[in-house]
Design an enzyme around this catalytic site. Structure first.
Site, mmCIF file in Angstrom:
data_model
loop_
_atom_site.group_PDB
_atom_site.id
_atom_site.type_symbol
_atom_site.label_atom_id
_atom_site.label_comp_id
_atom_site.label_asym_id
_atom_site.label_seq_id
_atom_site.Cartn_x
_atom_site.Cartn_y
_atom_site.Cartn_z
ATOM 1 N N ASP A 19 -2.730 -2.034 -6.009
ATOM 2 C CA ASP A 19 -1.744 -2.001 -7.091
ATOM 3 C C ASP A 19 -2.295 -2.759 -8.304
ATOM 4 O O ASP A 19 -2.562 -3.963 -8.210
ATOM 5 C CB ASP A 19 -0.434 -2.655 -6.650
ATOM 6 C CG ASP A 19 0.346 -1.804 -5.678
ATOM 7 O OD1 ASP A 19 0.003 -0.619 -5.520
ATOM 8 O OD2 ASP A 19 1.309 -2.330 -5.081
ATOM 9 N N GLU B 42 2.698 9.991 0.281
ATOM 10 C CA GLU B 42 1.499 9.729 -0.523
ATOM 11 C C GLU B 42 0.237 10.162 0.222
ATOM 12 O O GLU B 42 -0.866 9.775 -0.148
ATOM 13 C CB GLU B 42 1.425 8.248 -0.912
ATOM 14 C CG GLU B 42 2.475 7.852 -1.937
ATOM 15 C CD GLU B 42 2.384 6.390 -2.361
ATOM 16 O OE1 GLU B 42 2.886 6.073 -3.452
ATOM 17 O OE2 GLU B 42 1.829 5.570 -1.616
ATOM 18 N N ASP C 163 11.431 -8.339 -9.563
ATOM 19 C CA ASP C 163 10.479 -7.227 -9.508
ATOM 20 C C ASP C 163 10.859 -6.340 -8.324
ATOM 21 O O ASP C 163 10.889 -6.797 -7.184
ATOM 22 C CB ASP C 163 9.055 -7.775 -9.336
ATOM 23 C CG ASP C 163 7.981 -6.691 -9.341
ATOM 24 O OD1 ASP C 163 8.335 -5.502 -9.453
ATOM 25 O OD2 ASP C 163 6.790 -7.039 -9.234
ATOM 26 N N THR D 148 9.190 -3.733 -7.264
ATOM 27 C CA THR D 148 8.039 -3.075 -6.642
ATOM 28 C C THR D 148 8.006 -3.347 -5.138
ATOM 29 O O THR D 148 8.017 -4.497 -4.712
ATOM 30 C CB THR D 148 6.724 -3.566 -7.275
ATOM 31 O OG1 THR D 148 6.787 -3.402 -8.683
ATOM 32 C CG2 THR D 148 5.528 -2.779 -6.739
ATOM 33 N N ASP E 283 10.005 0.044 0.232
ATOM 34 C CA ASP E 283 9.147 0.030 1.416
ATOM 35 C C ASP E 283 9.610 -1.036 2.410
ATOM 36 O O ASP E 283 9.591 -0.815 3.626
ATOM 37 C CB ASP E 283 7.695 -0.235 1.007
ATOM 38 C CG ASP E 283 7.166 0.828 0.053
ATOM 39 O OD1 ASP E 283 7.573 1.991 0.187
ATOM 40 O OD2 ASP E 283 6.354 0.481 -0.831
ATOM 41 N N ALA F 173 13.211 -9.250 -1.103
ATOM 42 C CA ALA F 173 11.956 -8.784 -1.690
ATOM 43 C C ALA F 173 12.017 -8.710 -3.215
ATOM 44 O O ALA F 173 11.019 -8.997 -3.889
ATOM 45 C CB ALA F 173 11.582 -7.422 -1.108
ATOM 46 N N LYS G 216 11.088 -11.822 -5.736
ATOM 47 C CA LYS G 216 9.731 -12.315 -5.931
ATOM 48 C C LYS G 216 8.885 -11.225 -6.573
ATOM 49 O O LYS G 216 9.171 -10.037 -6.429
ATOM 50 C CB LYS G 216 9.096 -12.707 -4.587
ATOM 51 C CG LYS G 216 9.878 -13.739 -3.800
ATOM 52 C CD LYS G 216 9.219 -13.982 -2.448
ATOM 53 C CE LYS G 216 10.043 -14.885 -1.564
ATOM 54 N NZ LYS G 216 9.427 -15.058 -0.211
#
Length: 300
Positions: free
Chosen positions: A15, A141, A245, A247, A251, A281, A284
């Site tokens: 990433d 993906e 964040d 991101t 997941d 998650a 952070k």
């Protein structure tokens, strides 16, 4: 007795993350923060998230024989993931270009690289991993024909979890195996296509369920999630936190849900736990760096 709580089959990317005040429009250039490089990819993220929570996890993926590939292998091993299924070579490691705005929302462009070289034959060669796993989790993906081969390789009694990201039309064979199919709002609308005749997430869940999955989960960000099965549609509340964040949060949610389903929780119970994991998650920065331990989830 299963050797693994979770087998993740999917992508592994480096990433490349830049913070921006706002995302650029067409033809526009904006200045951003210094570049940060983190291990990522939906498959690798799910594996790390599950292992950090305490699940016995193995990853089937492909990385390049390069610095990014070594970064990804190191991060998996550090989290306690078994990397016996990670193949090396064939193409450079996949890369995700990520911009993150001050609200924590992100935009992502992925160059698949070695992920596109994870072929059905690689799934066939890893048959022992499928026999040893209680739950198998996959994303999109990697090539769709590889996902189809995963479905055909499932052991009797194992559970198949699919997050169709990035979304695309799915074969009936794949849809029928999903238990659950996990989608966010965008993914739901793409998969529904012309069948998306409502703006109510409850209707999306019911229509998706009618397409063949054994169960469906629709994640709604700060609004929580919906779970749908033959028993009906249930709303799972969110956990209120200050997002830094987002991101990798999806997941982390999927990994936690898959693990808890394998441990015997109901779909609604597993989704409620997964919502707590996702909430930690987003507080952070980064993807894998943000994934919590079970103790951190319990403390929320």
């Amino acid at each position: 007795m299963y050797d693994y709580d979770l087998l993740v089959v999917g992508s592994a990317n480096a990433d490349l993350v830049i913070g921006v005040e706002r995302r650029p429009g067409a033809g526009e250039t904006v200045l951003g923060s210094d570049l940060a490089v983190h291990p990522g990819g939906k498959g690798a993220n799910q594996a790390v998230a599950a292992a950090r929570l305490g699940a016995r996890t193995v990853l089937l993926a492909r990385v390049g024989d390069d610095a990014n590939g070594r970064l990804l292998l190191d991060s998996q091993r550090a989290a306690g993931v078994d990397t016996v299924g990670v193949l090396v070579g064939g193409a450079p490691t996949g890369v995700a270009l990520i911009t993150v705005d001050p609200s924590g929302d992100n935009s992502i462009v992925v160059s698949p690289g070695a992920n596109g070289k994870l072929f059905p034959v690689d799934v066939q060669a890893a048959g022992c991993l499928f026999q040893a796993a209680r739950v198998v989790s996959v994303q999109l993906e990697i090539p769709l024909e590889t996902v189809v081969e995963v479905v055909r390789s499932l052991a009797d009694g194992s559970r198949f979890v699919l997050n169709p990201s990035p979304p695309r039309p799915l074969p009936a064979e794949v849809l029928a195996a999903c238990d659950p199919l996990i989608v966010n709002e965008h993914e739901a609308k793409v998969i529904l296509g012309d069948a998306c005749v409502s703006e109510r997430p409850e209707d999306w869940a019911r229509i998706l369920l009618a397409k063949g999955p054994r169960s469906v989960v629709v994640t709604l960000g700060a609004e929580g999630a919906l779970v749908a099965s033959k028993d009906g549609v249930t709303r799972v509340p969110s956990v209120k936190v200050d997002a830094v964040d987002t991101t990798g949060a999806g997941d982390a949610f999927t990994a936690a849900l898959a693990w808890k389903l394998g441990a015997g929780l109901s779909l609604a119970e597993a989704a409620a736990y997964a919502a707590r994991v996702g909430a930690v998650a987003v507080t952070k920065k980064g993807a894998q760096d943000s994934f919590p331990t079970a103790d951190e989830v319990a403390a929320l």
